[in-house]
Scaffold this motif. Structure first.
Motif, PDB file in Angstrom:
ATOM      1  N   ALA A  45      -0.711   6.506  -6.537  1.00 44.28           N
ATOM      2  CA  ALA A  45      -1.751   7.526  -6.335  1.00 44.28           C
ATOM      3  C   ALA A  45      -1.159   8.923  -6.504  1.00 44.28           C
ATOM      4  O   ALA A  45      -1.774   9.800  -7.113  1.00 44.28           O
ATOM      5  CB  ALA A  45      -2.361   7.382  -4.938  1.00 44.28           C
ATOM      6  N   LYS A  46       0.050   9.111  -5.969  1.00 40.56           N
ATOM      7  CA  LYS A  46       0.685  10.428  -6.071  1.00 40.56           C
ATOM      8  C   LYS A  46       0.982  10.775  -7.532  1.00 40.56           C
ATOM      9  O   LYS A  46       0.741  11.895  -7.977  1.00 40.56           O
ATOM     10  CB  LYS A  46       1.970  10.476  -5.235  1.00 40.56           C
ATOM     11  CG  LYS A  46       2.683  11.820  -5.321  1.00 40.56           C
ATOM     12  CD  LYS A  46       3.807  11.939  -4.314  1.00 40.56           C
ATOM     13  CE  LYS A  46       4.825  13.005  -4.695  1.00 40.56           C
ATOM     14  NZ  LYS A  46       4.276  14.321  -5.055  1.00 40.56           N
ATOM     15  N   LEU A 102      -8.988   4.542  -7.762  1.00 39.05           N
ATOM     16  CA  LEU A 102      -7.704   3.905  -8.092  1.00 39.05           C
ATOM     17  C   LEU A 102      -7.817   2.424  -7.802  1.00 39.05           C
ATOM     18  O   LEU A 102      -8.241   2.019  -6.714  1.00 39.05           O
ATOM     19  CB  LEU A 102      -6.569   4.523  -7.261  1.00 39.05           C
ATOM     20  CG  LEU A 102      -5.175   3.910  -7.479  1.00 39.05           C
ATOM     21  CD1 LEU A 102      -4.702   4.080  -8.912  1.00 39.05           C
ATOM     22  CD2 LEU A 102      -4.162   4.525  -6.516  1.00 39.05           C
ATOM     23  N   ASN A 124      -2.305  11.647  -9.120  1.00 33.33           N
ATOM     24  CA  ASN A 124      -2.836  12.902  -8.580  1.00 33.33           C
ATOM     25  C   ASN A 124      -2.021  14.105  -9.057  1.00 33.33           C
ATOM     26  O   ASN A 124      -2.578  15.148  -9.401  1.00 33.33           O
ATOM     27  CB  ASN A 124      -2.834  12.812  -7.045  1.00 33.33           C
ATOM     28  CG  ASN A 124      -3.987  13.578  -6.426  1.00 33.33           C
ATOM     29  OD1 ASN A 124      -4.734  14.283  -7.106  1.00 33.33           O
ATOM     30  ND2 ASN A 124      -4.143  13.442  -5.140  1.00 33.33           N
ATOM     31  N   LEU A 184       0.823  -1.218   0.000  1.00 33.64           N
ATOM     32  CA  LEU A 184       0.000   0.000   0.000  1.00 33.64           C
ATOM     33  C   LEU A 184       0.859   1.272   0.000  1.00 33.64           C
ATOM     34  O   LEU A 184       0.377   2.331  -0.383  1.00 33.64           O
ATOM     35  CB  LEU A 184      -0.977  -0.001   1.181  1.00 33.64           C
ATOM     36  CG  LEU A 184      -2.147  -0.991   1.036  1.00 33.64           C
ATOM     37  CD1 LEU A 184      -2.901  -1.117   2.355  1.00 33.64           C
ATOM     38  CD2 LEU A 184      -3.106  -0.554  -0.078  1.00 33.64           C
ATOM     39  N   TYR A 185       2.126   1.148   0.437  1.00 34.01           N
ATOM     40  CA  TYR A 185       3.057   2.281   0.282  1.00 34.01           C
ATOM     41  C   TYR A 185       3.295   2.527  -1.207  1.00 34.01           C
ATOM     42  O   TYR A 185       3.217   3.664  -1.693  1.00 34.01           O
ATOM     43  CB  TYR A 185       4.382   2.005   1.012  1.00 34.01           C
ATOM     44  CG  TYR A 185       5.500   2.920   0.579  1.00 34.01           C
ATOM     45  CD1 TYR A 185       5.575   4.219   1.053  1.00 34.01           C
ATOM     46  CD2 TYR A 185       6.467   2.485  -0.334  1.00 34.01           C
ATOM     47  CE1 TYR A 185       6.589   5.079   0.629  1.00 34.01           C
ATOM     48  CE2 TYR A 185       7.478   3.333  -0.754  1.00 34.01           C
ATOM     49  CZ  TYR A 185       7.538   4.627  -0.275  1.00 34.01           C
ATOM     50  OH  TYR A 185       8.530   5.461  -0.707  1.00 34.01           O
ATOM     51  N   MET A 214       1.388   1.594  -3.621  1.00 39.79           N
ATOM     52  CA  MET A 214       0.125   2.110  -4.176  1.00 39.79           C
ATOM     53  C   MET A 214       0.010   3.613  -3.892  1.00 39.79           C
ATOM     54  O   MET A 214      -0.518   4.360  -4.723  1.00 39.79           O
ATOM     55  CB  MET A 214      -1.068   1.357  -3.594  1.00 39.79           C
ATOM     56  CG  MET A 214      -2.393   1.738  -4.250  1.00 39.79           C
ATOM     57  SD  MET A 214      -3.767   0.771  -3.579  1.00 39.79           S
ATOM     58  CE  MET A 214      -5.155   1.453  -4.525  1.00 39.79           C
ATOM     59  N   GLY A 215       0.509   4.045  -2.744  1.00 40.62           N
ATOM     60  CA  GLY A 215       0.525   5.480  -2.430  1.00 40.62           C
ATOM     61  C   GLY A 215       1.336   6.264  -3.452  1.00 40.62           C
ATOM     62  O   GLY A 215       0.938   7.361  -3.865  1.00 40.62           O
ATOM     63  N   LEU A 216       2.465   5.694  -3.893  1.00 38.73           N
ATOM     64  CA  LEU A 216       3.280   6.360  -4.916  1.00 38.73           C
ATOM     65  C   LEU A 216       2.533   6.429  -6.247  1.00 38.73           C
ATOM     66  O   LEU A 216       2.601   7.438  -6.963  1.00 38.73           O
ATOM     67  CB  LEU A 216       4.611   5.619  -5.112  1.00 38.73           C
ATOM     68  CG  LEU A 216       5.539   5.519  -3.899  1.00 38.73           C
ATOM     69  CD1 LEU A 216       6.782   4.711  -4.260  1.00 38.73           C
ATOM     70  CD2 LEU A 216       5.931   6.899  -3.383  1.00 38.73           C
TER      71      LEU A 216
END
Lengths: 148, 131
Positions: free
Chosen positions: B62-63, B79, B66, B55-56, B58-60
């Motif tokens: 998302a960034k 997402l 975004n 999920l880290y 996935m955070g990248l």
């Protein structure tokens, strides 16, 4: 061992999470979300938010307490040691800001075995204190060594 | 300028998470699974070492989506990702992507996160509204 599907359709009691500004900061910093709206209340208000706003992926923070216990529920009987996170979907609604109280309900959508693996699919629905949907999520966990 | 035409590439991002990112991510997210923060434990269960949280990464992703949409957190509507491989601290992760659907300001990106030859996340799709 044959896969246990008793939990399909089961919902768990809502989990509540109160959003704090410093937690938003901590999360935003580790990923590298650098928009001032995640750190500064004035910048957030100027951009039309009610307060310091969480990055959309902050959903992992306010849903953690809703998903954690489910994975260890004996009805789900998931072999945690052999589990990997297979897929993830988030669909966002209203923004989440500091001070919000987020309530998340988890439902088991599917459990099935395919090609020696168990698939465990959960849905979470998170709403804020006004009843607005903030995020709907689908969590797919895959467990190795499961028979049909 | 955001990518808004079908087939157009997004700017993407490159990041090399330092050795302590899994610890900081564990604290931020509440996910203290020892495979992410304890190399000895990770090796005991057959992994090469402590691995990054999916999920880290996935955070990248998302960034990257975004940022391409202009950086307003309201721009990211949806997402969805598939986790396909392990990734490790102290090695570069690259997120790339392109526009696969475009309807005015409503745009869908297809994204991939890679580390070396390894696809960590693939078949990621992000729905954004470009500012």
């Amino acid at each position: 061992m044959a896969i246990k599907t008793d939990a399909v359709g089961k919902s768990w009691p809502a989990h509540e999470y109160e959003v704090g500004r410093e937690k938003i900061r901590e999360y935003a910093q580790v990923i590298g979300f650098d928009n001032p709206v995640h750190f500064d209340a004035e910048a957030a208000r100027a951009a039309g938010f009610r307060n310091v706003v969480a990055p959309p992926m902050f959903v992992v923070v306010y849903t953690a307490g809703a998903m954690g216990p489910v994975l260890f529920d004996p009805d789900v009987a998931l072999n945690f040691a052999a589990m990997v996170h297979g897929a993830q979907e988030f669909e966002w609604g209203e923004s989440v800001v500091s001070g919000d109280l987020i309530s998340t309900t988890t439902t088991c959508k599917e459990i099935y075995a395919k090609a020696g693996k168990g698939f465990y699919v959960f849905e979470t629905e998170s709403v804020n204190q006004n009843g607005d949907l903030v995020c709907r999520a689908t969590w797919t966990n895959i467990v190795r060594g499961v028979e049909e | 300028m955001s990518a808004t035409a079908k087939g157009e590439k997004i700017a993407g991002l490159k990041v090399t998470p330092d050795k302590y990112v899994p610890h900081r991510y564990a604290g931020a997210s509440g996910d203290f699974n020892p495979i992410h923060i304890d190399a000895d434990f990770a090796q005991m269960v057959g992994l090469p070492g402590a691995i990054l949280h999916g999920l880290y990464v996935m955070g990248l992703v998302a960034k990257a989506a975004n940022d391409e949409a202009g950086g307003d957190p309201r721009a990211l509507k949806r997402l969805s990702v598939q986790f396909r491989g392990m990734s490790f601290p102290e090695q570069e992760i690259e997120v790339t992507g392109e526009v696969i659907e475009a309807d005015g300001a409503d745009v869908t990106f297809d994204l991939v996160a890679t580390q070396g030859e390894n696809q960590v996340i693939r078949n990621a799709t992000a729905d954004v509204t470009v500012a």
